[in-house]
Design a protein around this motif. Sequence first.
Motif, PDB file in Angstrom:
ATOM      1  N   ASP A   1       0.825  -1.212   0.000  1.00  0.00           N
ATOM      2  CA  ASP A   1       0.000   0.000   0.000  1.00  0.00           C
ATOM      3  C   ASP A   1       0.859   1.261   0.000  1.00  0.00           C
ATOM      4  O   ASP A   1       0.512   2.252  -0.654  1.00  0.00           O
TER       5      ASP A   1
ATOM      6  N   SER B   1       1.732   1.974  -3.406  1.00  0.00           N
ATOM      7  CA  SER B   1       0.592   2.555  -4.130  1.00  0.00           C
ATOM      8  C   SER B   1       0.447   4.032  -3.795  1.00  0.00           C
ATOM      9  O   SER B   1       0.133   4.851  -4.665  1.00  0.00           O
TER      10      SER B   1
ATOM     11  N   GLN C   1      -3.582   1.330  -7.001  1.00  0.00           N
ATOM     12  CA  GLN C   1      -3.901   0.078  -6.310  1.00  0.00           C
ATOM     13  C   GLN C   1      -3.803  -1.114  -7.257  1.00  0.00           C
ATOM     14  O   GLN C   1      -3.295  -2.179  -6.878  1.00  0.00           O
TER      15      GLN C   1
ATOM     16  N   TYR D   1      -1.311  -3.903  -5.852  1.00  0.00           N
ATOM     17  CA  TYR D   1      -2.009  -5.088  -5.339  1.00  0.00           C
ATOM     18  C   TYR D   1      -2.270  -6.109  -6.448  1.00  0.00           C
ATOM     19  O   TYR D   1      -2.369  -7.309  -6.184  1.00  0.00           O
TER      20      TYR D   1
ATOM     21  N   LEU E   1     -12.217  -1.906  -5.053  1.00  0.00           N
ATOM     22  CA  LEU E   1     -11.066  -1.183  -4.533  1.00  0.00           C
ATOM     23  C   LEU E   1     -11.541  -0.025  -3.653  1.00  0.00           C
ATOM     24  O   LEU E   1     -12.738   0.137  -3.424  1.00  0.00           O
TER      25      LEU E   1
END
Length: 585
Positions: free
Chosen positions: A444, A447, A477, A481, A490
């Motif tokens: 994360d 991201s 994301q 991910y 999301l």
Amino acid sequence: MAAPAQTDVRWDLTPFYTSVTDPAYAKTLAELPDLLTKIEAHLDSLSPSLTAEQLKNFLAEFEQTFLTYRLISSYTSLVVSADANDNDAQKALSSLQAIATRAEKFSRRFESFIGTLDPKLWENAPELKDDKFPLSRIHSSAKHLLSPELEAHTADLEEFGSTAWERLYDDFSSNIQVELNGNSVPISAIRGMAYDTNAETRATAFSAELAAWKANEIPLAAAMNSIKGEASHLAAQRGWPEQLDVTLHYCNMDRASLEAMLEAAKDSFPDWRRYLKAKAKLLGHTNGLPFHDLFAPIGADTSWTWQQAETFVEEGFRAYSDKLGDFAKLSYDENWHDAFPRPGKRDGAFCAGVTPGISRMLHNFKESVNGAMTLAHELGHAYHNLCLESRTGIQRRTPMTLAETASIFCETIIKRKAISESTGDAKLAILEASLQGSCQVTVDITSRFLFESAVIEKRKERALTPEEFCDLMRQAQLDTYGDGLDPEKLHPYMWAAKPHYYSTFAFYNFPYMFGLLFALGLYRIYQESPDGFHERYDSLLSRTGMAMAADLTQEFGIDITQKSFWAGSLAVLRDDIDEFCNLVG
């Protein structure tokens, strides 16, 4: 772990002031302008040919003035963070802003003056040996200052620009109320439901959260656009190639180290996607994990009270050292913590140093092992403040990267304790909670780095719409991910939920990854060679503002410019992922 009823836990700020209407508070506030006038006059009296002793004397006066400013500024911010609806505190914060602007002007004048000096002054003076590195960094920073007149004008404008927008974000977002099942619930409490054991509660709360951000997106987007626009403009005017260069400079970090770390993180994404798919399988999802289940607890009952978290963290710290365990207990006994969400309270968690060695910590406690890990994390920051207690203001200027080292080292102690002491479903639960946090800090955080990079680049052209912010967040994301998350479920409004974006200091994201992976490297060294480690570690924490990050890490045989170091720390996490996937089957 079964959890008895919670009792409220609020911090005690009375050792500083009883309130913003306390006569002692008014006295300090009244003294500050005179203190600033005195230090300003002292700076004006200094000559570029001053002696090392004269500079040392000035730095001592500088320290006393800014300790006073730090006390009243930190106190006021803490009161507002705990209750944005405290009108007296809001008025006090507004009144303090003029002093803050004046202090900022002085700091820039001070940096500009240091920039005129010959570095040999501190390089060859024994009385300035501990100030050598910070003065050299200030000297380097001065090359990127505008003229004194323009810097003063900029500081004035920031009060009505980025500073005002940042305050708007804090006050506005902390007062968002969400309708859920006929009740009005603070947004911080809604976000906390992501950790609920009930799947329907998590999904319902997530939908309500997204709707709330959607309903409030216009002022939040305006704040983001204004802050990022101002920061980009000033960076260019001051001669920085990019905003990232500003952050790296103040992180005492080079681009090669950052790129090595980010490349190693990217290489680890397939492992994190294995973890996310295994968790999705466990929860009955077939198209990747929906974002609303990203923080879902797994395994045995993982409900923890605050008191249970306190005990667990203290025991874990004490197994490392009595000094750290005693420090945790002191923070509980003296009420350094504000634990639970409530209307008007800022979301998230943070630690603030108020006076040298003394801190206060704000939490929005989740009743899970994650709550215990966050407690350990914030106590790590407070312990770092303790280790910096004897340092002066310019020596305490810890870069963001190393600012996260102690916090994540302490978090690692608790994670490893929790995993080692559990079996069966309980171990699965704690292992997953640990991976959950590490996934955030590796995947994360990347991201967020990608999102902020894209926002800064596009903001150079024009302001972005809320929809564009959401599109950039979705893409960030997806790029990190991947198929580990359900692409249809999301969280496009993470840009609204994270306070770190609403600061002129860009990229407060990758330092968390640095902290995690560096802390894992340190923890491995501690396990392999515990003798003498505690003293070396405390010494490192006391000098985080006194050397480049790469030089400090080399003291432990760690070369952060090499991808192999970061990959080695990530390999520890890959082993945890393998164990989790094997347990899931």
